[in-house]
Enzyme design. Structure first.
Site, PDB file in Angstrom:
ATOM      1  N   ASP A 153       0.847  -1.191   0.000  1.00 56.10           N
ATOM      2  CA  ASP A 153       0.000   0.000   0.000  1.00 56.10           C
ATOM      3  C   ASP A 153       0.882   1.240   0.000  1.00 56.10           C
ATOM      4  OD1 ASP A 153       0.020   1.052   3.143  1.00 56.10           O
ATOM      5  OD2 ASP A 153       0.253  -1.120   2.974  1.00 56.10           O
ATOM      6  N   SER A 154       0.444   2.276  -0.712  1.00 55.26           N
ATOM      7  CA  SER A 154       1.133   3.549  -0.778  1.00 55.26           C
ATOM      8  C   SER A 154       2.573   3.345  -1.252  1.00 55.26           C
ATOM      9  CB  SER A 154       1.051   4.248   0.582  1.00 55.26           C
ATOM     10  OG  SER A 154       1.427   5.598   0.488  1.00 55.26           O
ATOM     11  N   ALA A 155       3.580   3.760  -0.478  1.00 50.94           N
ATOM     12  CA  ALA A 155       4.959   3.521  -0.899  1.00 50.94           C
ATOM     13  C   ALA A 155       5.246   2.029  -1.032  1.00 50.94           C
ATOM     14  CB  ALA A 155       5.926   4.162   0.088  1.00 50.94           C
ATOM     15  N   GLY A 157       3.154  -0.011  -2.268  1.00 49.53           N
ATOM     16  CA  GLY A 157       2.669  -0.326  -3.605  1.00 49.53           C
ATOM     17  C   GLY A 157       3.734  -0.078  -4.650  1.00 49.53           C
ATOM     18  N   ILE A 180      -2.166  -1.005  -3.711  1.00 51.50           N
ATOM     19  CA  ILE A 180      -3.207  -0.277  -2.986  1.00 51.50           C
ATOM     20  C   ILE A 180      -2.783   1.179  -2.842  1.00 51.50           C
ATOM     21  CG2 ILE A 180      -4.479  -0.121  -0.815  1.00 51.50           C
ATOM     22  CD1 ILE A 180      -3.790  -3.121  -0.377  1.00 51.50           C
TER      23      ILE A 180
END
Length: 299
Positions: A153-155, A157, A180
């Site tokens: 998720d985020s970084a 991802g 994500i």
């Protein structure tokens, strides 16, 4: 802020974590703030059959299993936090839920954080964990080295997307990739959505910490959009309407599709950055989790 665009649960969620202006000096407080907000954001997690700490090729990691079978498929998970915050504890609840819902094992990687350990430290740590999953030690934990998906998720991802491409280049076949609310584009040309949580100055701090000025950010390990995307594993990309990263995540999904990769891309309306992790605050987080579990069942 246009109140009509914001989901009511998102409005409440934005008040949970104490916001700390990000600088090198305040980074310890920002890291602590994320940890302290985790119980309220994620809530109680399901009890699952096995949670153990492992050394994944020299990288600390946490392995979740909710089945007692041998040769379990496994998700290699990279947590979010702008490459500078977050850890296996902040994402423990999400990984437990994912393991319980999907029937897959989950290996959550406690990769080294920037700015103390800038690029390529985090990328290399996730790569080492993937190599460990493909070796004999993972088989001794009842994992299937031939059925691995990457997720984050985020970084995280971003790390998952880079890991998927690196695996393809090395001739390693992965089952899929789950991205994500991913960070994708180092150009940092963000829409004006600062009032919805994650803001442009935070993202510039994250990028400067991870890939400091002077590092070539056009290389595919930092800018996945510049890579050859053909032959990558199937992907699921989840974005949120009011997340300033939604546009770049959707551009990446479109690039994958144009390269012939099977992609499922879902934008959740009225929601904010990284809502799927915040299972105690968002009904949609459980919907997103169910989508991910359904995809893993097919992979």
């Amino acid at each position: 802020m246009d109140p009509s665009r914001l989901h009511p649960q998102a409005r409440a969620a934005m008040q949970v974590q104490q916001r700390v202006p990000l600088t090198r000096a305040t980074l310890p407080a920002a890291r602590l703030s994320m940890v302290q907000a985790t119980p309220a954001e994620v809530g109680s997690a399901p009890a699952i059959r096995s949670v153990v700490t492992v050394d994944a090729g020299g990288v600390p990691a946490r392995l979740y299993r909710d089945r007692d079978h041998d040769a379990m498929p496994v998700v290699l998970y990279a947590h979010g936090g702008g490459w500078v915050t977050g850890n296996v504890d902040t994402h423990d609840g999400l990984c437990r839920h994912l393991a319980a819902a999907s029937g897959w094992a989950v290996l959550s990687v406690d990769y080294r954080l920037a700015p103390e350990h800038p690029y390529p430290a985090a990328v290399d740590d996730v790569a080492r964990a993937l190599a460990w999953l493909r070796g004999p030690e993972a088989a001794r934990h009842g994992l299937d080295p031939g059925r691995i998906a990457v997720a984050g998720d985020s970084a995280g991802g971003h790390l998952a997307a880079v890991t998927a491409r690196r695996a393809r280049d090395a001739g390693t076949r992965l089952a899929g990739q789950i991205l994500i609310c991913p960070v994708i584009d180092p150009a940092a040309d963000y829409p004006a959505l600062d009032e919805y949580g994650l803001d442009r100055e935070e993202m510039r701090f994250f990028w400067d910490a991870f890939a400091p000025p002077g590092v070539d950010r056009t290389q595919p390990d930092l800018d996945p959009l510049r890579a050859d995307l053909s032959g990558l594993p199937p992907a699921v990309v989840i974005t949120a309407e009011l997340d300033l990263l939604s546009t770049e995540g959707e551009r990446y999904a479109a690039g994958l599709l144009a390269a012939g990769v099977a992609v499922t891309a879902v934008r959740y309306q009225g929601l904010i950055h990284n809502f799927p992790r915040k299972l105690a605050l968002f009904d949609a987080a459980h919907v997103a989790l169910a989508q991910l579990a359904a995809v893993l069942h097919r992979w």
